[in-house]
Write an enzyme that holds these catalytic residues in place. Structure first.
Site, short mmCIF file in Angstrom:
data_model
loop_
_atom_site.label_atom_id
_atom_site.label_comp_id
_atom_site.label_asym_id
_atom_site.label_seq_id
_atom_site.Cartn_x
_atom_site.Cartn_y
_atom_site.Cartn_z
N ASP A 40 0.84 -1.20 0.00
CA ASP A 40 0.00 0.00 0.00
C ASP A 40 0.87 1.25 0.00
O ASP A 40 1.56 1.54 0.98
CB ASP A 40 -0.89 0.00 1.25
CG ASP A 40 -1.78 1.24 1.31
OD1 ASP A 40 -2.85 1.21 0.68
OD2 ASP A 40 -1.39 2.24 1.95
N TYR A 45 3.02 9.79 -0.66
CA TYR A 45 4.13 9.27 0.15
C TYR A 45 5.47 9.49 -0.56
O TYR A 45 6.53 9.28 0.03
CB TYR A 45 3.97 7.77 0.44
CG TYR A 45 2.69 7.36 1.14
CD1 TYR A 45 1.86 8.31 1.73
CD2 TYR A 45 2.33 6.02 1.23
CE1 TYR A 45 0.68 7.92 2.36
CE2 TYR A 45 1.16 5.63 1.86
CZ TYR A 45 0.34 6.58 2.41
OH TYR A 45 -0.82 6.19 3.04
N LYS A 70 -2.69 5.78 -4.25
CA LYS A 70 -3.79 6.71 -3.95
C LYS A 70 -3.58 8.04 -4.63
O LYS A 70 -2.44 8.50 -4.78
CB LYS A 70 -3.88 6.93 -2.43
CG LYS A 70 -3.81 5.67 -1.60
CD LYS A 70 -4.03 5.92 -0.12
CE LYS A 70 -3.66 4.67 0.68
NZ LYS A 70 -2.23 4.57 0.98
N HIS A 103 -7.55 9.49 -1.85
CA HIS A 103 -6.88 9.44 -0.54
C HIS A 103 -7.72 10.04 0.60
O HIS A 103 -7.77 9.49 1.69
CB HIS A 103 -5.53 10.17 -0.65
CG HIS A 103 -4.50 9.69 0.32
ND1 HIS A 103 -3.16 9.65 0.02
CD2 HIS A 103 -4.60 9.23 1.59
CE1 HIS A 103 -2.49 9.18 1.07
NE2 HIS A 103 -3.35 8.91 2.03
P1 NDP Z 1 1.10 1.34 11.94
O1 NDP Z 1 -0.08 1.29 12.86
O2 NDP Z 1 1.27 0.30 10.92
O3 NDP Z 1 2.38 1.44 12.86
C1 NDP Z 1 3.66 1.66 12.32
C2 NDP Z 1 4.60 1.97 13.49
O4 NDP Z 1 4.65 0.86 14.37
C3 NDP Z 1 6.01 2.24 13.06
O5 NDP Z 1 6.52 3.21 13.95
C4 NDP Z 1 6.72 0.90 13.26
O6 NDP Z 1 8.07 1.11 13.59
C5 NDP Z 1 5.97 0.34 14.45
N1 NDP Z 1 5.86 -1.12 14.42
C6 NDP Z 1 5.47 -1.87 13.35
N2 NDP Z 1 5.47 -3.17 13.67
C7 NDP Z 1 5.86 -3.25 14.98
C8 NDP Z 1 6.05 -4.33 15.87
N3 NDP Z 1 5.86 -5.59 15.48
N4 NDP Z 1 6.47 -4.06 17.13
C9 NDP Z 1 6.68 -2.78 17.52
N5 NDP Z 1 6.50 -1.71 16.72
C10 NDP Z 1 6.10 -1.94 15.45
O7 NDP Z 1 1.07 2.81 11.30
P2 NDP Z 1 1.03 3.51 9.89
O8 NDP Z 1 0.54 4.86 10.18
O9 NDP Z 1 2.27 3.37 9.14
O10 NDP Z 1 -0.13 2.76 9.08
C11 NDP Z 1 0.11 1.62 8.26
C12 NDP Z 1 -0.12 1.96 6.81
O11 NDP Z 1 -1.44 2.47 6.61
C13 NDP Z 1 0.75 3.09 6.27
O12 NDP Z 1 2.08 2.71 6.08
C14 NDP Z 1 0.00 3.45 5.02
O13 NDP Z 1 0.26 2.50 4.02
C15 NDP Z 1 -1.43 3.37 5.51
N6 NDP Z 1 -1.94 4.69 5.94
C16 NDP Z 1 -2.94 5.26 5.18
C17 NDP Z 1 -3.45 6.47 5.50
C18 NDP Z 1 -4.55 7.03 4.68
O14 NDP Z 1 -4.90 8.21 4.86
N7 NDP Z 1 -5.12 6.29 3.79
C19 NDP Z 1 -2.96 7.25 6.65
C20 NDP Z 1 -1.94 6.56 7.41
C21 NDP Z 1 -1.47 5.31 7.07
P3 NDP Z 1 9.31 0.83 12.57
O15 NDP Z 1 8.85 1.18 11.19
O16 NDP Z 1 10.36 1.77 13.10
O17 NDP Z 1 9.67 -0.61 12.72
#
Ligand code: NDP
Length: 268
Positions: A40, A45, A70, A103
């Protein structure tokens, strides 16, 4: 899992928001090696090129992959959306995408209906296998459904234990729209919750695995993000255990209106 137009989407995918452009290919490569087949991204981004590079380098057949991107808010409108789609395809280096989403509705700008007509044309022309929306509220969904054309296949919304969006989930279900959870781990803040930690330890799993399982068992598409290889693998290893009804109810009880992102009603 099957979308309302009959095509399949992997229920568990990999998100790349906030992955820096020069680190995206490496993160997506790790994800593809781990077994993720759905990625995704978004024009906003600025890392579509990294996604495309990893896809190409993987050598995986295109039809085994599910790529979502998006349309960015400034590109809403009929002609601008068509041009933005071409730009995304060029960045990705692909001939088609599997799912193209608006988006944000940005309701005050009132362009999402025209934009939807553009996505419907891309769909009719076979340049995208499914079209959908993100951050749409029930009133926005009803308006699109009322056009009598293609109904969105997906509504991707902020959804995690602290913000469960039950009203939107119900509106999606009523219209046959799949719910996809963004920030499914609440950007990791929910992982420290003691109730989730207790459930994790009962299953000898991690809090992130429990939260992803909670989404999957409730039928949602989920796209956790990580740039950390061990976490990318951890978040994919979510089979081989089931949460009990009581455990699901406990996690359901963590709702506290804990929004981490913008409110779609006022984000323009
Ligand atoms: P997430 O809820 O997926 O959390 C990501 C965070 O959690 C990062 O800081 C990552 O750290 C940490 N993390 C991931 N896995 C673990 C684990 N197993 N243990 C501990 N910490 C963990 O947040 P996102 O906001 O990134 O959402 C996911 C996806 O949703 C986005 O990447 C995007 O594709 C989508 N999205 C869409 C939006 C929209 O408006 N349509 C808005 C926001 C997100 P690290 O990377 O440092 O490991």
């Amino acid at each position: 899992m099957q979308l309302n137009n009959g095509i399949d989407i992997p229920q568990l995918g990999f998100g790349v928001w906030q992955v820096p452009p020069d680190e995206t290919a490496a993160a997506v490569t790790t994800a593809l090696e781990t077994g993720y087949r759905s990625i995704d991204t978004a024009a906003g981004y600025q890392n579509e090129a990294g996604v495309g590079a990893a896809v190409k380098a993987s050598g995986l057949p295109r039809d085994e992959l599910f790529i979502t991107t998006k349309l960015a808010n400034p590109d809403q409108g009929y002609d601008t959306a068509l041009r933005a789609f071409d730009a995304s395809l060029a960045q990705l280096g692909l001939e088609h995408v599997d799912l193209y989403l608006i988006h944000w509705p940005t309701p005050a700008r009132d362009l999402y209906v025209d934009t939807w007509r553009a996505l419907s044309k891309l769909y009719a022309d076979g340049r995208v296998r499914a079209i959908g929306v993100s951050n749409f509220l029930p009133e926005h969904l009803e308006r699109l459904a009322g056009l009598g054309g293609v109904v969105p296949a997906v509504n991707q919304i902020e959804l995690h234990p602290a913000l469960q969006q039950r009203e939107i989930q119900e509106a999606n279900a009523k219209l046959g729209i799949a719910t996809e959870a963004w920030s499914p781990l609440a950007r990791s803040t929910i992982l420290k919750d003691p109730a989730i930690a207790a459930i994790a330890s009962a299953h000898d799993r991690t809090p992130a695995q429990v939260v992803i399982r909670w989404h999957l068992q409730q039928g949602r598409i989920v796209i956790p993000k990580s740039v950390t290889p061990s976490r990318i693998r951890e978040n994919f290893a979510v089979t081989g255990f089931d949460l009990t009804d009581d455990e699901i109810a406990t996690i359901d009880g963590l709702e506290n209106d804990g929004r981490t992102g913008p409110n779609p009603a006022t984000f323009n």
